[in-house]
Scaffold this active site. Structure first.
Site, PDB file in Angstrom:
ATOM      1  N   LYS A  52       5.396  -1.566  -5.397  1.00 52.98           N
ATOM      2  CA  LYS A  52       6.430  -1.427  -4.363  1.00 52.98           C
ATOM      3  C   LYS A  52       7.087  -2.793  -4.110  1.00 52.98           C
ATOM      4  CE  LYS A  52       4.093   2.476  -2.229  1.00 52.98           C
ATOM      5  NZ  LYS A  52       3.000   2.851  -1.320  1.00 52.98           N
ATOM      6  N   ASP A  62       7.436   5.470   6.322  1.00 49.97           N
ATOM      7  CA  ASP A  62       6.703   6.578   5.694  1.00 49.97           C
ATOM      8  C   ASP A  62       6.924   7.893   6.440  1.00 49.97           C
ATOM      9  OD1 ASP A  62       5.436   5.809   3.340  1.00 49.97           O
ATOM     10  OD2 ASP A  62       3.831   4.768   4.425  1.00 49.97           O
ATOM     11  N   GLN A  65      -0.875   1.108   4.002  1.00 48.63           N
ATOM     12  CA  GLN A  65      -1.332   1.726   2.753  1.00 48.63           C
ATOM     13  C   GLN A  65      -2.584   2.576   3.037  1.00 48.63           C
ATOM     14  OE1 GLN A  65       0.258   1.577  -0.310  1.00 48.63           O
ATOM     15  NE2 GLN A  65      -1.260   3.112  -0.902  1.00 48.63           N
TER      16      GLN A  65
END
Ligand code: NAP
Length: 308
Positions: free
Chosen positions: A56, A123, A100
């Site tokens: 990412k 997210d 994460q």
């Protein structure tokens, strides 16, 4: 009738298109001296998570964005992690925050996700963003289902009025996927581990999304003739016999396996479902790249919205 090659939904190509659009937006923001920044918080040393965060960060850099990874030890306490999130929430330079997952077991994941500023929640996991999506007023949409919708839209696959079946009801994929399809006017069914006679339900689907986490669960018996099949699953296969069974006569796959010692496969038994499907996403090269592209798009959207 489509030949098997043109049936493939090329997630990599669509993701490249999205990334190019994001790069153009980043360049435009740069003229106003805004550089979007996404920070990732990584707790512990899970090898897969380290790979994801690394890739990412690379993509962000390639698109002209900034990022920092905050690595914390496996033994991090709840209060320490909360303090890191609070600092990122308060930092005006940070546009997006990515926690994460999975977090270590000792951490209350839901409480950490609730703590992220909803405006920086790229997210789309914060309850406020989940609620907005549910009400049909999406702000930050989880990247995997958002990427799938973007692919269906760009490929001009009709959704309104069609029967969609989503296998999986996770907060990250299954539920938001079903909600997005519903808002796009599909007739949606959600299946899960307690669904009786899964194949009888999934065979009804004109659009079938598999987000199960069980390799090759969806076989030809689960798929209706001509269905659009979207495979979210991601599994590493490390034994040759399984590769040969899943991809009979596919020299390319065997060669890839011999070179790397592993190949990726999805929740759908691709080779055996392909003849029946109308369109189908491969693994790799399907949903995976779209997910990362949408994370980039969400970061730019967050950077813009915070400055409005
Ligand atoms: P998850 O949280 O484990 O959820 C799996 C869902 O599938 C659950 O709702 C479960 O039902 C259901 N399920 C499990 N076994 C089943 C069965 N035999 N029949 C019917 N339903 C069954 O997984 P997730 O986070 O949604 O991820 C799903 C897969 O997608 C994983 O392989 C993951 O690695 C992959 N993934 C890929 C991307 C990407 O970018 N490509 C992104 C996210 C996830 P219950 O609720 O009843 O337990």
């Amino acid at each position: 009738m489509m030949d098997n090659t043109s049936k493939k939904l090329d997630g990599s190509r669509i993701a490249a298109e999205i990334r190019a659009e994001v790069a153009a937006e980043v360049a435009a923001l740069g003229e106003q001296e805004v550089i979007p920044r996404l920070d990732a918080v990584l707790v512990g040393g899970d090898p897969a998570s380290m790979v994801y965060v690394g890739s990412k960060a690379k993509t962000l850099a390639a698109l002209g964005m900034e990022s920092q990874t905050h690595r914390l030890p496996e033994t991090t306490r709840q209060a320490e992690l909360e303090a890191v999130v609070d600092d990122l929430n308060a930092d005006p330079e940070v546009d997006g925050i990515l926690i994460q997952l999975p977090l270590p077991e000792a951490i209350d994941t839901a409480s950490i996700l609730r703590r992220v500023d909803p405006a920086k929640d790229v997210d789309g996991f914060h309850p406020e963003n989940v609620g907005l999506l549910q009400q049909g007023r999406p702000r930050m949409v989880p990247c995997t289902p958002a990427g799938i919708m973007e692919m269906l839209r760009r490929e001009e696959i009709e959704i309104a009025g069609r029967r969609a079946v989503v296998v999986g009801r996770s907060d990250i994929v299954g539920k938001p996927m079903a909600m997005l399809l519903l808002h796009a006017h599909a007739t949606v069914t959600i299946c899960h581990s307690r669904t009786r006679d899964l194949a009888a339900v999934t065979r009804q689907a004109e659009i079938l999304v598999a987000a199960v986490g069980v390799r090759s669960l969806i076989g030809p018996e689960h798929v209706g003739e001509g269905a659009v099949v979207v495979d979210v699953g991601m599994h590493r296969i490390t034994d040759r016999e399984t590769v040969e069974r899943l991809y009979p006569g596919n020299e390319k796959k065997i060669a890839a396996f011999e070179k790397r010692g592993a190949v990726l496969a999805g929740d759908v038994d691709f080779a055996h479902v392909l003849p029946k499907a109308g369109r189908i996403t491969p693994v790799p090269g399907g949903v995976g790249p779209l997910t990362i592209a949408m994370l980039m798009a969400n970061t730019v959207a967050a950077a813009k919205t915070r400055r409005e």
